[in-house]
Design a protein around this motif. Structure first.
Motif, PDB file in Angstrom:
ATOM      1  N   ASN A  63       0.816  -1.207   0.000  1.00 64.69           N
ATOM      2  CA  ASN A  63       0.000   0.000   0.000  1.00 64.69           C
ATOM      3  C   ASN A  63       0.854   1.263   0.000  1.00 64.69           C
ATOM      4  N   GLU A  64       1.939   1.227   0.759  1.00 63.15           N
ATOM      5  CA  GLU A  64       2.835   2.384   0.799  1.00 63.15           C
ATOM      6  C   GLU A  64       3.449   2.647  -0.572  1.00 63.15           C
ATOM      7  N   THR A  65       3.805   1.594  -1.281  1.00 65.50           N
ATOM      8  CA  THR A  65       4.391   1.763  -2.612  1.00 65.50           C
ATOM      9  C   THR A  65       3.388   2.398  -3.568  1.00 65.50           C
ATOM     10  N   VAL A  66       2.154   1.892  -3.564  1.00 67.51           N
ATOM     11  CA  VAL A  66       1.129   2.398  -4.482  1.00 67.51           C
ATOM     12  C   VAL A  66       0.770   3.836  -4.151  1.00 67.51           C
ATOM     13  N   ILE A  67       0.515   4.107  -2.875  1.00 68.23           N
ATOM     14  CA  ILE A  67       0.040   5.435  -2.491  1.00 68.23           C
ATOM     15  C   ILE A  67       1.161   6.459  -2.469  1.00 68.23           C
ATOM     16  N   GLN A  68       2.257   6.129  -1.784  1.00 64.36           N
ATOM     17  CA  GLN A  68       3.339   7.109  -1.620  1.00 64.36           C
ATOM     18  C   GLN A  68       4.039   7.437  -2.940  1.00 64.36           C
ATOM     19  N   LYS A  69       4.209   6.440  -3.790  1.00 70.30           N
ATOM     20  CA  LYS A  69       4.966   6.671  -5.010  1.00 70.30           C
ATOM     21  C   LYS A  69       4.116   7.169  -6.165  1.00 70.30           C
ATOM     22  N   PHE A  70       2.880   6.682  -6.282  1.00 69.15           N
ATOM     23  CA  PHE A  70       2.082   6.987  -7.473  1.00 69.15           C
ATOM     24  C   PHE A  70       0.900   7.930  -7.198  1.00 69.15           C
ATOM     25  N   ARG A  71       0.152   7.692  -6.151  1.00 70.52           N
ATOM     26  CA  ARG A  71      -1.095   8.441  -5.967  1.00 70.52           C
ATOM     27  C   ARG A  71      -0.920   9.741  -5.184  1.00 70.52           C
ATOM     28  N   LEU A  72      -0.114   9.728  -4.142  1.00 71.71           N
ATOM     29  CA  LEU A  72       0.010  10.917  -3.298  1.00 71.71           C
ATOM     30  C   LEU A  72       0.595  12.121  -4.039  1.00 71.71           C
ATOM     31  N   PRO A  73       1.652  11.955  -4.865  1.00 72.99           N
ATOM     32  CA  PRO A  73       2.139  13.131  -5.622  1.00 72.99           C
ATOM     33  C   PRO A  73       1.057  13.751  -6.495  1.00 72.99           C
ATOM     34  N   ARG A  74       0.250  12.901  -7.119  1.00 71.23           N
ATOM     35  CA  ARG A  74      -0.830  13.392  -7.982  1.00 71.23           C
ATOM     36  C   ARG A  74      -1.869  14.159  -7.155  1.00 71.23           C
ATOM     37  N   ILE A  75      -2.210  13.628  -5.989  1.00 68.36           N
ATOM     38  CA  ILE A  75      -3.180  14.281  -5.112  1.00 68.36           C
ATOM     39  C   ILE A  75      -2.672  15.638  -4.665  1.00 68.36           C
ATOM     40  N   LEU A  76      -1.412  15.702  -4.262  1.00 70.27           N
ATOM     41  CA  LEU A  76      -0.847  16.966  -3.774  1.00 70.27           C
ATOM     42  C   LEU A  76      -0.739  18.002  -4.877  1.00 70.27           C
ATOM     43  N   ILE A  77      -0.313  17.573  -6.071  1.00 73.13           N
ATOM     44  CA  ILE A  77      -0.222  18.508  -7.191  1.00 73.13           C
ATOM     45  C   ILE A  77      -1.606  19.054  -7.536  1.00 73.13           C
ATOM     46  N   ALA A  78      -2.618  18.185  -7.547  1.00 71.61           N
ATOM     47  CA  ALA A  78      -3.984  18.625  -7.858  1.00 71.61           C
ATOM     48  C   ALA A  78      -4.456  19.669  -6.860  1.00 71.61           C
ATOM     49  N   PHE A  79      -4.237  19.407  -5.575  1.00 73.10           N
ATOM     50  CA  PHE A  79      -4.705  20.350  -4.555  1.00 73.10           C
ATOM     51  C   PHE A  79      -3.942  21.672  -4.612  1.00 73.10           C
ATOM     52  N   ILE A  80      -2.619  21.605  -4.684  1.00 66.49           N
ATOM     53  CA  ILE A  80      -1.819  22.835  -4.680  1.00 66.49           C
ATOM     54  C   ILE A  80      -2.080  23.655  -5.927  1.00 66.49           C
ATOM     55  N   ALA A  81      -2.181  22.996  -7.080  1.00 57.94           N
ATOM     56  CA  ALA A  81      -2.461  23.718  -8.324  1.00 57.94           C
ATOM     57  C   ALA A  81      -3.830  24.394  -8.268  1.00 57.94           C
ATOM     58  N   GLY A  82      -4.848  23.669  -7.777  1.00 59.71           N
ATOM     59  CA  GLY A  82      -6.182  24.249  -7.665  1.00 59.71           C
ATOM     60  C   GLY A  82      -6.211  25.417  -6.693  1.00 59.71           C
ATOM     61  N   ALA A  83      -5.538  25.267  -5.557  1.00 62.45           N
ATOM     62  CA  ALA A  83      -5.490  26.355  -4.574  1.00 62.45           C
ATOM     63  C   ALA A  83      -4.762  27.567  -5.142  1.00 62.45           C
ATOM     64  N   SER A  84      -3.668  27.337  -5.858  1.00 59.93           N
ATOM     65  CA  SER A  84      -2.901  28.450  -6.444  1.00 59.93           C
ATOM     66  C   SER A  84      -3.725  29.201  -7.481  1.00 59.93           C
ATOM     67  N   LEU A  85      -4.440  28.474  -8.336  1.00 55.96           N
ATOM     68  CA  LEU A  85      -5.271  29.121  -9.355  1.00 55.96           C
ATOM     69  C   LEU A  85      -6.413  29.916  -8.726  1.00 55.96           C
ATOM     70  N   ALA A  86      -7.037  29.364  -7.676  1.00 59.00           N
ATOM     71  CA  ALA A  86      -8.127  30.075  -7.013  1.00 59.00           C
ATOM     72  C   ALA A  86      -7.624  31.324  -6.300  1.00 59.00           C
ATOM     73  N   LEU A  87      -6.480  31.231  -5.637  1.00 62.73           N
ATOM     74  CA  LEU A  87      -5.895  32.413  -4.987  1.00 62.73           C
ATOM     75  C   LEU A  87      -5.551  33.478  -6.019  1.00 62.73           C
ATOM     76  N   SER A  88      -4.986  33.035  -7.139  1.00 61.35           N
ATOM     77  CA  SER A  88      -4.651  33.964  -8.215  1.00 61.35           C
ATOM     78  C   SER A  88      -5.894  34.667  -8.742  1.00 61.35           C
ATOM     79  N   GLY A  89      -6.983  33.912  -8.927  1.00 63.83           N
ATOM     80  CA  GLY A  89      -8.228  34.507  -9.391  1.00 63.83           C
ATOM     81  C   GLY A  89      -8.805  35.497  -8.395  1.00 63.83           C
ATOM     82  N   ALA A  90      -8.743  35.158  -7.108  1.00 63.41           N
ATOM     83  CA  ALA A  90      -9.254  36.073  -6.078  1.00 63.41           C
ATOM     84  C   ALA A  90      -8.468  37.375  -6.069  1.00 63.41           C
TER      85      ALA A  90
END
Length: 348
Positions: A63-90
């Protein structure tokens, strides 16, 4: 004064809106829950409880291999990118004083997109393969966003920069960059065209921890700067005459906020592609929840923007499995009708 907590020390004091505090806390909890669900869903299904344990370092090795290596980076990039775009728009909506303003509407995101497509086209060989590392793509995208912002500002200058000129020049440059981007796709090889189309749509597929490490510093460094300048952003909304009467150099601070907006939007677009409408939708939803004061609007906008992209990416991974749909398709499907609604609703 029951709406606020008053926090005082010997040197500083400030008001904390109770509604904003509890809403921010609720959005943080929802974000964590969505992250857990997103980390558990995929070709290898992991029960949510096991996924939560793995995120906190108590999962099995598989589970650590699947989540830590493949899924978690994608989740973090999605959240940070969305937050950055929304802050920029505000920020843009406050500086320009226009509810329809967002980084993709005034050319900043399209400038980054043009630079990225140029990179893919220039460095593709006859075998339809890149001759340089794909990791240089974010650098080109960020440079494109910065150049676009500088063009917008200096072309809008006429004894100062008015919000109306800024948005009109931005819309014109957006159209120009879109035309140039289309031209580069037509002139480039088929491989470049397909790569560019996916990138322009906006997708966080295939990201790694290297991408997270590249995007995270831009986001973290922008937060304390915004915390310090948030009062000045509130003053910007009063208009040029009142702002000047309060001793604010409106042109200098407008340029400063435009650069912060570029740093947030440019870095987000560089690592996640041109995910559209997040910078427009996030601040509007936040404004309906907490009002127009930027002290509460900015954190709530960021959390909502991050949630929008997280949910869009989760939908893109699961609804049409095994086919993956870019997150930008879902944000556009929601954002375009919402933009038309705002356009008809906004008088003048």
């Amino acid at each position: 004064m029951n709406k606020y907590w008053i926090l005082r020390s010997k040197k500083i004091s400030f008001l904390l809106d109770k509604r904003v505090f509890f809403l921010t806390l609720l959005l943080c909890i929802i974000t964590i829950l969505v992250m857990i669900v997103s980390s558990s869903v995929g070709e290898l299904h992991i029960p949510p409880l096991e996924a939560a344990k793995t995120l906190f370092g108590f999962g099995s090795e598989m589970n650590e291999t699947v989540i830590q290596k493949f899924r978690l980076p994608r989740i973090l990039i999605a959240f940070i990118a969305g937050a950055s775009l929304a802050l920029s728009g505000a920020i843009l909506q406050g500086v320009i004083r226009n509810p329809l303003a967002s980084p993709d509407m005034i050319g900043i995101s399209t400038g980054a997109g043009f630079a990225a497509v140029t990179f893919i086209t220039m460095f593709s060989n006859k075998s339809n393969a890149l001759t340089v590392s794909i990791h240089y793509l974010p650098v080109f995208a960020f440079i494109g966003a910065t150049i676009a912002a500088l063009f917008i500002y200096f072309l809008a200058w006429k004894k100062g920069v008015s919000p109306t000129r800024l948005v009109l020049i931005g819309i014109g440059l957006m159209a120009a960059f879109q035309a140039l981007t289309t031209l580069m796709i037509i002139l480039g090889p088929i491989y470049a065209a397909s790569q560019a189309t996916i990138w322009l749509t906006g997708s966080v597929n295939g990201v790694s921890w290297q991408d997270v490490n590249g995007l995270l510093p831009w986001f973290i460094l922008s937060l304390p700067v915004l915390a310090v300048l948030v009062r000045r952003l509130n003053v910007q909304e009063l208009g040029d005459e009142l702002s000047t009467g309060l001793g604010v150099n409106t042109n200098r601070e407008r340029f400063l906020f435009l650069m912060i907006c570029t740093a947030l939007a440019g870095s987000a677009v560089a690592f996640s592609g041109a995910i559209g409408f997040v910078g427009l939708i996030g601040p509007h939803i936040a404004r309906r929840l907490v009002g127009s004061s930027f002290g509460g609007l900015l954190p709530v906008s960021g959390l909502i923007g991050g949630l929008i992209v997280l949910i869009a990416d989760l939908a893109g991974r699961t609804l049409f499995s095994p086919l993956e749909v870019p997150a930008g398709v879902f944000t556009a499907a929601v954002g375009a009708p919402y933009f038309l609604y705002l356009l008809f609703k906004t008088n003048g």
